[in-house]
Design an enzyme around this catalytic site. Structure first.
Site, short mmCIF file in Angstrom:
data_model
loop_
_atom_site.label_atom_id
_atom_site.label_comp_id
_atom_site.label_asym_id
_atom_site.label_seq_id
_atom_site.Cartn_x
_atom_site.Cartn_y
_atom_site.Cartn_z
N SER A 19 -27.16 -8.84 -4.16
CA SER A 19 -26.24 -9.42 -3.17
C SER A 19 -25.13 -8.45 -2.77
CB SER A 19 -25.61 -10.69 -3.75
OG SER A 19 -26.62 -11.62 -4.05
N GLU B 2 -33.97 0.59 -4.67
CA GLU B 2 -34.20 -0.65 -5.42
C GLU B 2 -35.55 -0.51 -6.10
OE1 GLU B 2 -32.57 -3.68 -6.26
OE2 GLU B 2 -34.41 -3.69 -7.43
N THR C 123 -30.78 -10.37 -8.51
CA THR C 123 -30.92 -11.49 -9.43
C THR C 123 -30.78 -12.83 -8.72
OG1 THR C 123 -30.08 -10.19 -11.27
CG2 THR C 123 -29.95 -12.58 -11.50
N CYS C 124 -29.74 -12.98 -7.91
CA CYS C 124 -29.46 -14.29 -7.30
C CYS C 124 -30.64 -14.81 -6.50
CB CYS C 124 -28.22 -14.18 -6.42
SG CYS C 124 -27.89 -15.69 -5.53
N CYS D 176 -29.75 -17.69 -9.01
CA CYS D 176 -29.17 -18.87 -8.34
C CYS D 176 -30.13 -19.63 -7.43
CB CYS D 176 -27.97 -18.46 -7.49
SG CYS D 176 -27.08 -17.03 -8.04
N LYS E 113 -33.34 -21.08 -9.12
CA LYS E 113 -32.80 -22.06 -10.10
C LYS E 113 -32.39 -23.34 -9.38
CE LYS E 113 -28.87 -22.63 -10.43
NZ LYS E 113 -27.86 -21.78 -10.98
N TYR F 276 -23.57 -21.18 -18.64
CA TYR F 276 -24.13 -21.62 -17.36
C TYR F 276 -25.65 -21.82 -17.46
CZ TYR F 276 -20.00 -20.28 -14.54
OH TYR F 276 -18.77 -20.17 -13.98
N ILE F 277 -26.33 -20.72 -17.83
CA ILE F 277 -27.79 -20.73 -17.74
C ILE F 277 -28.37 -21.74 -18.73
CG2 ILE F 277 -29.87 -19.32 -18.04
CD1 ILE F 277 -28.26 -16.92 -17.01
N GLU G 257 -27.84 -25.31 -17.41
CA GLU G 257 -28.62 -25.59 -16.20
C GLU G 257 -30.10 -25.76 -16.56
OE1 GLU G 257 -27.46 -22.40 -13.56
OE2 GLU G 257 -25.69 -23.51 -12.88
N ARG H 70 -23.79 -20.34 -31.02
CA ARG H 70 -23.14 -19.74 -32.19
C ARG H 70 -21.77 -20.37 -32.48
NH1 ARG H 70 -21.19 -13.92 -29.64
NH2 ARG H 70 -19.97 -14.84 -27.94
N ASP I 33 -21.96 -7.46 -10.76
CA ASP I 33 -22.07 -7.73 -12.21
C ASP I 33 -21.98 -6.47 -13.08
OD1 ASP I 33 -22.33 -10.33 -11.52
OD2 ASP I 33 -24.36 -10.61 -12.30
N THR J 265 -22.27 -14.40 -7.58
CA THR J 265 -22.81 -13.79 -6.37
C THR J 265 -21.78 -13.68 -5.22
OG1 THR J 265 -25.00 -14.54 -6.93
CG2 THR J 265 -24.62 -14.03 -4.62
N ALA K 217 -19.34 -23.51 -10.15
CA ALA K 217 -20.07 -24.75 -10.48
C ALA K 217 -21.16 -24.45 -11.48
CB ALA K 217 -20.67 -25.35 -9.22
N HIS L 9 -14.38 -43.93 3.09
CA HIS L 9 -14.83 -44.96 2.17
C HIS L 9 -16.17 -45.52 2.61
CE1 HIS L 9 -14.37 -48.04 -0.84
NE2 HIS L 9 -14.70 -48.95 0.06
N GLU M 62 -13.62 -39.52 -2.08
CA GLU M 62 -12.35 -40.19 -1.76
C GLU M 62 -11.45 -40.30 -2.99
OE1 GLU M 62 -12.37 -44.42 -0.74
OE2 GLU M 62 -14.33 -44.63 -1.68
P1 NDP Z 1 -22.39 -17.42 -20.29
O1 NDP Z 1 -21.38 -16.36 -20.48
O2 NDP Z 1 -22.11 -18.53 -19.34
O3 NDP Z 1 -22.73 -18.08 -21.69
C1 NDP Z 1 -23.19 -17.28 -22.75
C2 NDP Z 1 -23.47 -18.16 -23.92
O4 NDP Z 1 -24.14 -17.38 -24.90
C3 NDP Z 1 -22.23 -18.73 -24.57
O5 NDP Z 1 -22.50 -20.01 -25.03
C4 NDP Z 1 -21.97 -17.76 -25.71
O6 NDP Z 1 -21.39 -18.37 -26.82
C5 NDP Z 1 -23.38 -17.34 -26.10
N1 NDP Z 1 -23.44 -15.97 -26.61
C6 NDP Z 1 -22.88 -14.88 -26.08
N2 NDP Z 1 -23.17 -13.79 -26.81
C7 NDP Z 1 -23.94 -14.21 -27.83
C8 NDP Z 1 -24.55 -13.56 -28.95
N3 NDP Z 1 -24.40 -12.26 -29.16
N4 NDP Z 1 -25.25 -14.32 -29.81
C9 NDP Z 1 -25.39 -15.65 -29.63
N5 NDP Z 1 -24.83 -16.31 -28.60
C10 NDP Z 1 -24.11 -15.60 -27.71
O7 NDP Z 1 -23.73 -16.63 -19.92
P2 NDP Z 1 -25.10 -17.07 -19.24
O8 NDP Z 1 -26.11 -16.18 -19.84
O9 NDP Z 1 -25.29 -18.53 -19.27
O10 NDP Z 1 -24.87 -16.64 -17.73
C11 NDP Z 1 -24.49 -15.30 -17.43
C12 NDP Z 1 -23.54 -15.28 -16.26
O11 NDP Z 1 -24.26 -15.54 -15.07
C13 NDP Z 1 -22.45 -16.34 -16.32
O12 NDP Z 1 -21.32 -15.87 -16.97
C14 NDP Z 1 -22.18 -16.64 -14.88
O13 NDP Z 1 -21.14 -15.83 -14.44
C15 NDP Z 1 -23.47 -16.28 -14.17
N6 NDP Z 1 -24.17 -17.51 -13.77
C16 NDP Z 1 -23.58 -18.34 -12.88
C17 NDP Z 1 -24.20 -19.51 -12.49
C18 NDP Z 1 -23.51 -20.40 -11.52
O14 NDP Z 1 -22.60 -19.96 -10.85
N7 NDP Z 1 -23.91 -21.67 -11.42
C19 NDP Z 1 -25.51 -19.88 -12.99
C20 NDP Z 1 -26.05 -18.94 -13.94
C21 NDP Z 1 -25.39 -17.81 -14.30
P3 NDP Z 1 -19.80 -18.52 -27.00
O15 NDP Z 1 -19.41 -19.73 -26.24
O16 NDP Z 1 -19.64 -18.62 -28.45
O17 NDP Z 1 -19.22 -17.27 -26.45
#
Ligand code: NDP
Length: 448
Positions: free
Chosen positions: A15, A35, A42-43, A48, A51, A178-179, A182, A199, A304, A312, A342, A437, A442
């Protein structure tokens, strides 16, 4: 400029890279973009967009159930994953074509090879061919992080989730961001038994606590299992192909698929950054200034791979700002405050501005208004699922500093509400607006 093959050489057609390349070309620059995979990043290709299509597909499971309460006689339904998967991948192909066309229409040369920076202004392609450019832009994005435990190679990431041959009967999703949330919703609606392990003891860190609690409660009601304070120890494969996951603080769990959603790492391997002096931080993210310039004067990075905000629309803005700054004679920086976001969970969450805890911490005196309601559609559908809206205001001025929502269509509603928060409007401004309404939105102008 004539001394170089290109004015701009972009590495990565996601993106951010596509927007930067296209706008730079529109400003008159001669641009090439390398590329190694598919245009769109990715998006578009494995994030995104596909998904969101799966989220739509998954939601029909509940819609079909709910429809019965609205008088529809629904014959027995069967879900065909392969059909959905192939339709989604077909649309990804279409978008890949559109992105390619956009670049070509702007005269951007697309080079389908891996690129390495081999000199201050030199790029070497995987074929061995060398190119030179006045400016180099790194927009290589990020890739899934997989914790290194024995057997981790038996798991998949979101990259592979879009290509599965069948929906696993039992899936363990690692992570609670997030992932993870979702895909937990998606797989659960498709009939898989989902266990989400993390964790730490919380999900979706960064979102307002009340919403996180509500999502957890609704997800459990829908049948998703959660295991917290669980760190991977090892994954073993049984003779029948099933997997046994060993983790701290919990009994081992047998599943058919393990999916890692444990954050994403900047893609910097093999770019040659050290050789040209581009600095990275402790997480491997490329360090940049407010104009996305790296520690090397004519090398920029965005999206990223810089790990500022992994979203994105932010990468797209950074791409636009870079092109306007460097090739449009209009120095432009990005305002990173008040970025709405979101999570497309079931139900979705959306937020903008400070959470209640952040506002208390930063502002001291705040006022919080909430609406905890059962959407009308859920009432008729006998679906005991409540929405929660929260507005956080600065006590002295009434300025709205945060809005947080969980409930149907929350992201759609949030986009408009975010304009008001960004504009610095007050609770009184919201109250002065007449409600539409009956809607869920609202509630935002009726908060007490
Ligand atoms: P996130 O940062 O949202 O979540 C990562 C999760 O993995 C957390 O629960 C974290 O735990 C855990 N974690 C991190 N490191 C480790 C590790 N070494 N061992 C075990 N657990 C770990 O990442 P995602 O992978 O879900 O998504 C990546 C990014 O992509 C997001 O930050 C977001 O910016 C983007 N994204 C956005 C979306 C949207 O806008 N709807 C949708 C999908 C992705 P803890 O809480 O303990 O840190």
């Amino acid at each position: 400029m004539a001394d170089y093959d290109y004015d701009l050489f972009t590495i990565g057609a996601g993106s951010g890279g596509v927007r930067a390349s296209r706008v730079a070309a529109a400003h008159g620059a001669k641009v090439a973009v390398a590329e190694e995979y598919r245009v769109g990043g990715t998006c578009v290709i494995r994030g995104c967009v596909p998904k969101k299509m799966l989220v739509y597909g998954a939601h029909f499971a509940e819609d079909l159930e709910d429809a019965k309460h609205f008088g529809w006689d629904i014959p027995e339904c069967r879900f065909d994953w392969i059909k959905l998967r192939d339709n989604v991948l077909g649309d990804v192909d279409r978008l890949n074509g559109l992105y390619t066309q956009t670049l070509e229409n702007h005269g951007v040369e697309i080079i389908h090879e891996r690129a390495t920076i081999t000199g201050p202004h030199e790029i070497t392609l995987s074929s061995g061919e060398k190119k030179t450019a006045r400016y180099i832009l790194i927009a290589t994005g990020a890739r899934p992080h997989v914790p290194s435990c024995p057997g981790h190679e038996l798991g998949i990431t979101s990259n592979e989730a879009f290509h599965l041959d069948s929906i696993p009967k039992r899936i363990l999703i690692a992570g609670a961001g997030y992932i993870a949330n979702e895909f937990a919703g998606i797989f659960n609606e498709f009939g898989a038994k989902v266990t989400l392990i993390n964790r730490s003891d919380q999900l979706l860190r960064g979102y307002d606590e009340s919403l996180r609690d509500r999502l957890l409660q609704i997800s459990i009601t829908k049948g998703i299992d959660f295991r917290f304070n669980a760190e991977f120890r090892r994954i073993e494969k049984n003779a029948d192909g099933s997997l046994v996951v060993h983790m701290t603080n919990h009994e081992p769990l047998e599943v058919d698929c393990v999916m890692f959603a444990t954050g994403r790492l900047p893609n910097i391997d093999g770019l040659g950054l050290e050789d040209v002096g581009v600095e990275t931080d402790h997480k491997g993210a490329i360090k940049v200034d407010e104009y996305s310039k790296t520690s090397v004067d004519h090398i920029y990075a965005l999206g990223d791979v810089t790990d500022r905000v992994q979203l994105t629309p932010v990468a797209i803005r950074e791409g636009q700002a870079f092109a306007d700054t460097v090739f449009g004679d209009t120095p432009t920086t990005i305002d990173y405050s008040c970025i709405p976001s979101a999570v497309f969970s079931h139900p979705p969450i959306a937020g903008v501005g400070m959470t209640e805890a952040q506002a208390r911490d930063r502002l001291g005196a705040i006022k919080v208004y909430t609406s905890d309601f059962r959407p009308m559609k859920n009432v008729v559908a006998h679906r005991n699922e409540r929405a929660l809206y929260k507005m956080v205001c600065e006590a002295s001025t009434g300025r709205v500093v945060g809005i947080h929502m969980i409930g149907p269509d929350a992201p759609e509603i949030m986009q408009a509400a975010a304009v008001a928060v960004k504009a610095g409007l007050t609770k009184a401004d919201f109250d002065a607006t007449v409600a539409i309404h009956p809607t869920m939105a609202e509630e935002l102008v009726l908060l007490k």
